[in-house]
Design a protein around this motif. Sequence first.
Motif, PDB file in Angstrom:
ATOM      1  N   UNK A  11      24.940 -30.405  30.857  1.00  0.00           N
ATOM      2  CA  UNK A  11      25.225 -31.812  30.578  1.00  0.00           C
ATOM      3  C   UNK A  11      26.241 -32.012  29.463  1.00  0.00           C
ATOM      4  N   UNK A  12      26.375 -31.035  28.561  1.00  0.00           N
ATOM      5  CA  UNK A  12      27.340 -31.156  27.472  1.00  0.00           C
ATOM      6  C   UNK A  12      28.684 -30.519  27.820  1.00  0.00           C
ATOM      7  N   UNK A  46      25.797 -39.644  39.827  1.00  0.00           N
ATOM      8  CA  UNK A  46      24.728 -38.707  39.450  1.00  0.00           C
ATOM      9  C   UNK A  46      24.874 -38.268  38.004  1.00  0.00           C
ATOM     10  N   UNK A  47      26.084 -37.897  37.614  1.00  0.00           N
ATOM     11  CA  UNK A  47      26.311 -37.425  36.248  1.00  0.00           C
ATOM     12  C   UNK A  47      25.985 -38.525  35.248  1.00  0.00           C
ATOM     13  N   UNK A  48      26.431 -39.747  35.509  1.00  0.00           N
ATOM     14  CA  UNK A  48      26.137 -40.856  34.593  1.00  0.00           C
ATOM     15  C   UNK A  48      24.635 -41.109  34.505  1.00  0.00           C
ATOM     16  N   UNK A  73      26.311 -38.829  25.900  1.00  0.00           N
ATOM     17  CA  UNK A  73      26.125 -39.297  27.279  1.00  0.00           C
ATOM     18  C   UNK A  73      27.455 -39.494  28.002  1.00  0.00           C
ATOM     19  N   UNK A  74      28.565 -39.261  27.306  1.00  0.00           N
ATOM     20  CA  UNK A  74      29.865 -39.358  27.943  1.00  0.00           C
ATOM     21  C   UNK A  74      30.494 -40.729  27.899  1.00  0.00           C
ATOM     22  N   UNK A  75      29.988 -41.621  27.055  1.00  0.00           N
ATOM     23  CA  UNK A  75      30.542 -42.971  26.970  1.00  0.00           C
ATOM     24  C   UNK A  75      31.600 -43.034  25.868  1.00  0.00           C
TER      25      UNK A  75
END
Length: 268
Positions: A11-12, A46-48, A73-75
């Motif tokens: 996830x990272x 899915x990733x989000x 979280x990628x935001x």
Amino acid sequence: MRVISYIYDHLDSDLSLDTLAEVAALSPFHWHRVYRALSGETIADTIRRVRLSRGARELVLSDLAIADIAYRCGYPSLRSFERSFLEAYATTPSKFRVTGRSPPPLAPLATSAGPEVAVSVEELAPMRLAALLHVGPFEELGATMHKAIALAKTRGMAPLGPPMSVFLTESDGVNSHDRRAEAGFPVNPDTKITSPFHAVEVAGGRYAVGLTRGPYASLPAAWDSFVAYCYVNLVGELRDAPTFEVYVDDPNETLPSALATHLYLPLQ
């Protein structure tokens, strides 16, 4: 399943679409469509969703600042994270944190079954098309096709078959303004093709062919049903070549609910 496990374990990391296609052992050309057809959501969704679920757990179980959790979280900003979190959990991250309970995982978006598709496997001969290049959202492809048909009539061109669209990019994983397709019709090999038309060669070989009926707006859902059926029933390994659609009926003479379209998926 390999891809979903990989997402949870990395996830990272930079979960690029090409990397995940390699994990899936599928051609990047068809990867996005296959994943959406089988999972009911895009790989980006899915990733989000998975990252947002982890962010919700970290709000409750860690002392990380909300801005740091948003970044993990990628935001790109705290505001965008708060907006997505509110939509998913019906509360803000700060209010969620004080509840002191770990949330259940976010489920994929509910999807409805697509139109019925009758599936067969056929061997096709190569085709030569006279086509116009369409660049932009696929929802606007009909306008390009309309131009191609009208222009062909004014030039007295004689198509060998019904109009068709050849997809040079997939809809998932590509910005809508960068999507590309060819809109045209088959012609004799010796037909002179002049601007703004150009020649497009469609490879022959084995194809899974899906027949669906309904308005053209229902075709994305029909593709999902078609691709999922082909995979579940092991119709064959995909070939790294474009998919295409053939529009059997004239929409000026056929009710939208009765419009027949053939979907073509290249096989090894």
